[in-house]
Write a protein that holds these residues in place. Structure first.
Motif, PDB file in Angstrom:
ATOM      1  N   LYS A   1      -0.505   8.007   2.741  1.00  0.00           N
ATOM      2  CA  LYS A   1      -1.240   9.078   3.427  1.00  0.00           C
ATOM      3  C   LYS A   1      -2.703   9.161   3.008  1.00  0.00           C
ATOM      4  CE  LYS A   1      -0.445  13.729   5.169  1.00  0.00           C
ATOM      5  NZ  LYS A   1       0.465  14.896   5.152  1.00  0.00           N
ATOM      6  N   PRO A   2      -3.021   9.249   1.704  1.00  0.00           N
ATOM      7  CA  PRO A   2      -4.449   9.319   1.319  1.00  0.00           C
ATOM      8  C   PRO A   2      -5.190   8.010   1.573  1.00  0.00           C
ATOM      9  CG  PRO A   2      -3.047   9.211  -0.636  1.00  0.00           C
ATOM     10  CD  PRO A   2      -2.135   9.410   0.531  1.00  0.00           C
ATOM     11  N   LEU A   3      -4.504   6.883   1.431  1.00  0.00           N
ATOM     12  CA  LEU A   3      -5.166   5.589   1.665  1.00  0.00           C
ATOM     13  C   LEU A   3      -5.620   5.460   3.114  1.00  0.00           C
ATOM     14  CD1 LEU A   3      -2.855   3.049  -0.236  1.00  0.00           C
ATOM     15  CD2 LEU A   3      -4.988   4.084  -1.032  1.00  0.00           C
ATOM     16  N   LEU A   4      -4.783   5.927   4.035  1.00  0.00           N
ATOM     17  CA  LEU A   4      -5.085   5.769   5.459  1.00  0.00           C
ATOM     18  C   LEU A   4      -6.179   6.711   5.942  1.00  0.00           C
ATOM     19  CD1 LEU A   4      -1.454   5.271   6.812  1.00  0.00           C
ATOM     20  CD2 LEU A   4      -3.215   3.520   6.466  1.00  0.00           C
ATOM     21  N   LYS A   5      -6.537   7.683   5.126  1.00  0.00           N
ATOM     22  CA  LYS A   5      -7.655   8.570   5.468  1.00  0.00           C
ATOM     23  C   LYS A   5      -9.000   7.935   5.129  1.00  0.00           C
ATOM     24  CE  LYS A   5      -5.083  12.911   4.991  1.00  0.00           C
ATOM     25  NZ  LYS A   5      -4.942  14.177   4.232  1.00  0.00           N
ATOM     26  N   ASP A   6      -8.961   6.830   4.401  1.00  0.00           N
ATOM     27  CA  ASP A   6     -10.164   6.113   3.985  1.00  0.00           C
ATOM     28  C   ASP A   6     -10.431   4.985   4.980  1.00  0.00           C
ATOM     29  OD1 ASP A   6     -12.000   4.362   2.693  1.00  0.00           O
ATOM     30  OD2 ASP A   6     -11.365   5.127   0.738  1.00  0.00           O
ATOM     31  N   ALA A   7     -11.680   4.858   5.421  1.00  0.00           N
ATOM     32  CA  ALA A   7     -12.022   3.819   6.393  1.00  0.00           C
ATOM     33  C   ALA A   7     -11.751   2.411   5.865  1.00  0.00           C
ATOM     34  CB  ALA A   7     -13.493   3.944   6.797  1.00  0.00           C
ATOM     35  N   ARG A   8     -11.707   2.254   4.558  1.00  0.00           N
ATOM     36  CA  ARG A   8     -11.423   0.935   3.986  1.00  0.00           C
ATOM     37  C   ARG A   8     -10.004   0.469   4.296  1.00  0.00           C
ATOM     38  NH1 ARG A   8     -13.185   2.004  -2.118  1.00  0.00           N
ATOM     39  NH2 ARG A   8     -12.101   3.946  -1.563  1.00  0.00           N
ATOM     40  N   SER A   9      -9.156   1.400   4.748  1.00  0.00           N
ATOM     41  CA  SER A   9      -7.789   1.027   5.114  1.00  0.00           C
ATOM     42  C   SER A   9      -7.772   0.100   6.327  1.00  0.00           C
ATOM     43  CB  SER A   9      -6.948   2.273   5.406  1.00  0.00           C
ATOM     44  OG  SER A   9      -7.440   2.970   6.548  1.00  0.00           O
ATOM     45  N   VAL A  10      -8.793   0.190   7.191  1.00  0.00           N
ATOM     46  CA  VAL A  10      -8.817  -0.630   8.411  1.00  0.00           C
ATOM     47  C   VAL A  10      -8.941  -2.119   8.080  1.00  0.00           C
ATOM     48  CG1 VAL A  10     -10.085  -1.141  10.530  1.00  0.00           C
ATOM     49  CG2 VAL A  10      -9.585   1.226   9.913  1.00  0.00           C
ATOM     50  N   PRO A  11      -9.965  -2.551   7.326  1.00  0.00           N
ATOM     51  CA  PRO A  11     -10.011  -3.977   6.974  1.00  0.00           C
ATOM     52  C   PRO A  11      -8.812  -4.423   6.145  1.00  0.00           C
ATOM     53  CG  PRO A  11     -11.748  -2.750   5.821  1.00  0.00           C
ATOM     54  CD  PRO A  11     -11.180  -1.836   6.855  1.00  0.00           C
ATOM     55  N   ALA A  12      -8.264  -3.523   5.328  1.00  0.00           N
ATOM     56  CA  ALA A  12      -7.081  -3.882   4.538  1.00  0.00           C
ATOM     57  C   ALA A  12      -5.886  -4.147   5.448  1.00  0.00           C
ATOM     58  CB  ALA A  12      -6.756  -2.771   3.546  1.00  0.00           C
TER      59      ALA A  12
ATOM     60  N   SER B   1       5.537  -2.896   3.011  1.00  0.00           N
ATOM     61  CA  SER B   1       6.804  -3.604   2.801  1.00  0.00           C
ATOM     62  C   SER B   1       7.937  -2.616   2.535  1.00  0.00           C
ATOM     63  CB  SER B   1       6.671  -4.583   1.638  1.00  0.00           C
ATOM     64  OG  SER B   1       7.899  -5.245   1.392  1.00  0.00           O
ATOM     65  N   ALA B   2       7.638  -1.578   1.775  1.00  0.00           N
ATOM     66  CA  ALA B   2       8.661  -0.576   1.471  1.00  0.00           C
ATOM     67  C   ALA B   2       9.165   0.115   2.739  1.00  0.00           C
ATOM     68  CB  ALA B   2       8.106   0.457   0.498  1.00  0.00           C
ATOM     69  N   LEU B   3       8.294   0.216   3.745  1.00  0.00           N
ATOM     70  CA  LEU B   3       8.694   0.871   4.999  1.00  0.00           C
ATOM     71  C   LEU B   3       9.676   0.032   5.802  1.00  0.00           C
ATOM     72  CD1 LEU B   3       5.237   2.210   6.286  1.00  0.00           C
ATOM     73  CD2 LEU B   3       6.958   3.426   4.940  1.00  0.00           C
ATOM     74  N   THR B   4       9.777  -1.252   5.471  1.00  0.00           N
ATOM     75  CA  THR B   4      10.647  -2.152   6.238  1.00  0.00           C
ATOM     76  C   THR B   4      12.035  -2.283   5.629  1.00  0.00           C
ATOM     77  OG1 THR B   4      10.012  -4.194   5.063  1.00  0.00           O
ATOM     78  CG2 THR B   4       8.609  -3.499   6.918  1.00  0.00           C
ATOM     79  N   HIS B   5      12.290  -1.627   4.499  1.00  0.00           N
ATOM     80  CA  HIS B   5      13.585  -1.741   3.830  1.00  0.00           C
ATOM     81  C   HIS B   5      14.418  -0.475   4.025  1.00  0.00           C
ATOM     82  CE1 HIS B   5      12.427  -5.499   2.032  1.00  0.00           C
ATOM     83  NE2 HIS B   5      11.354  -4.965   1.498  1.00  0.00           N
ATOM     84  N   PRO B   6      15.730  -0.622   4.107  1.00  0.00           N
ATOM     85  CA  PRO B   6      16.609   0.531   4.373  1.00  0.00           C
ATOM     86  C   PRO B   6      16.883   1.384   3.139  1.00  0.00           C
ATOM     87  CG  PRO B   6      17.929  -1.459   4.175  1.00  0.00           C
ATOM     88  CD  PRO B   6      16.494  -1.890   4.049  1.00  0.00           C
ATOM     89  N   ASN B   7      15.821   1.829   2.502  1.00  0.00           N
ATOM     90  CA  ASN B   7      15.937   2.675   1.320  1.00  0.00           C
ATOM     91  C   ASN B   7      15.136   3.940   1.587  1.00  0.00           C
ATOM     92  OD1 ASN B   7      15.394   3.956  -1.198  1.00  0.00           O
ATOM     93  ND2 ASN B   7      15.882   2.060  -2.292  1.00  0.00           N
ATOM     94  N   THR B   8      15.826   5.014   1.883  1.00  0.00           N
ATOM     95  CA  THR B   8      15.172   6.249   2.310  1.00  0.00           C
ATOM     96  C   THR B   8      14.189   6.764   1.276  1.00  0.00           C
ATOM     97  OG1 THR B   8      17.153   6.833   3.561  1.00  0.00           O
ATOM     98  CG2 THR B   8      15.568   8.591   3.146  1.00  0.00           C
TER      99      THR B   8
ATOM    100  N   GLU C   1       8.543   7.608  -0.577  1.00  0.00           N
ATOM    101  CA  GLU C   1       7.497   7.417  -1.591  1.00  0.00           C
ATOM    102  C   GLU C   1       6.325   6.619  -1.024  1.00  0.00           C
ATOM    103  OE1 GLU C   1       9.390   5.638  -4.933  1.00  0.00           O
ATOM    104  OE2 GLU C   1      10.502   7.460  -5.503  1.00  0.00           O
ATOM    105  N   ALA C   2       6.645   5.606  -0.220  1.00  0.00           N
ATOM    106  CA  ALA C   2       5.580   4.783   0.367  1.00  0.00           C
ATOM    107  C   ALA C   2       4.752   5.608   1.354  1.00  0.00           C
ATOM    108  CB  ALA C   2       6.187   3.569   1.073  1.00  0.00           C
ATOM    109  N   GLU C   3       5.399   6.432   2.138  1.00  0.00           N
ATOM    110  CA  GLU C   3       4.686   7.272   3.099  1.00  0.00           C
ATOM    111  C   GLU C   3       3.743   8.241   2.388  1.00  0.00           C
ATOM    112  OE1 GLU C   3       7.890   7.427   6.812  1.00  0.00           O
ATOM    113  OE2 GLU C   3       7.952   8.963   5.252  1.00  0.00           O
ATOM    114  N   VAL C   4       4.196   8.805   1.284  1.00  0.00           N
ATOM    115  CA  VAL C   4       3.366   9.719   0.504  1.00  0.00           C
ATOM    116  C   VAL C   4       2.154   8.982  -0.069  1.00  0.00           C
ATOM    117  CG1 VAL C   4       3.276  11.124  -1.605  1.00  0.00           C
ATOM    118  CG2 VAL C   4       5.239  11.312  -0.062  1.00  0.00           C
TER     119      VAL C   4
END
Length: 210
Positions: free
Chosen positions: A31-42, A13-20, A25-28
């Motif tokens: 990053k570790p969450l998306l390296k985990d396979a559990r991110s796919v079902p999420a 949701s944070a990625l969809t708002h115009p707040n740089t 912060e959301a991208e940071v």
């Protein structure tokens, strides 16, 4: 919604708002969450959360899922892969929001490429997808017919490399779509066929579509 999916949805949701700063912060945090396979079902859970998550967030979930699923797919056992494919087909069949549906098209195309390139089953790697495409191509709803050719368009390389046994049946789908009464169906089929013919330009199989 599971705890993992709720956390994922909050960051997406944070990625969809115009707040740089919020985006950074959301991208940071992602990053570790998306390296985990559990991110796919999420991510799939967020994608499916029509009515509880904004369409923009669900679309971003589809975009991220398409980019990340390749790094995790081989880690899943057969039942998990089957469940994932079923979920994506359900989104394609039932999602009314065009941007979210188109995002799911990209996910389906990526999964099909992964299935075919694994070498386990060749062109039969995901037969339900091609059953879905065939049914959609002849559906009374023009959105469904368009969707069939959006899928084929996204799958050009996979089709050209791995799915030559499907060419005769695909040729029939294209022939029918090129004379469809709906312009958007004609346009999507012309694009998909053009890409496939360009890919097959130097191969004898191109004659299937002559």
């Amino acid at each position: 919604m599971s705890e993992d999916a709720a956390k994922m949805a909050q960051l997406l949701s944070a990625l969809t708002h115009p707040n740089t700063e919020a985006i950074r912060e959301a991208e940071v945090a992602l990053k570790p969450l998306l390296k985990d396979a559990r991110s796919v079902p999420a991510l799939v859970e967020v994608l499916k959360a029509r009515g509880t998550q904004p369409d923009a967030v669900r679309h971003v979930a589809a975009v991220v899922l398409r980019k990340r699923i390749g790094g995790h797919y081989a880690k899943f056992d057969a039942p998990t892969k089957t469940a994932l494919k079923t979920e994506i087909l359900s989104v394609l069949a039932n999602e009314p929001e065009r941007t979210v549906r188109n995002g799911a098209v990209g996910v389906a195309a990526t999964i099909c490429r992964l299935e075919c390139s694994s070498g386990d089953a060749g062109g039969a790697a995901w037969p339900e997808l091609f059953q879905f495409i065939a049914a959609a191509a002849s559906d009374a709803n023009p959105d469904a017919r368009e969707l069939a050719f959006l899928l084929l368009s996204e799958m050009t390389e996979t089709i050209g490399l791995h799915l030559k046994p499907q060419f005769p049946s695909m040729a029939t789908l294209f022939a029918n779509a090129l004379t469809d009464t709906e312009v958007k169906v004609q346009n999507s089929s012309v694009k998909a066929l053009g890409q496939l013919l360009s890919y097959l330009a130097d191969e004898k199989e191109v004659e299937n579509f002559a």
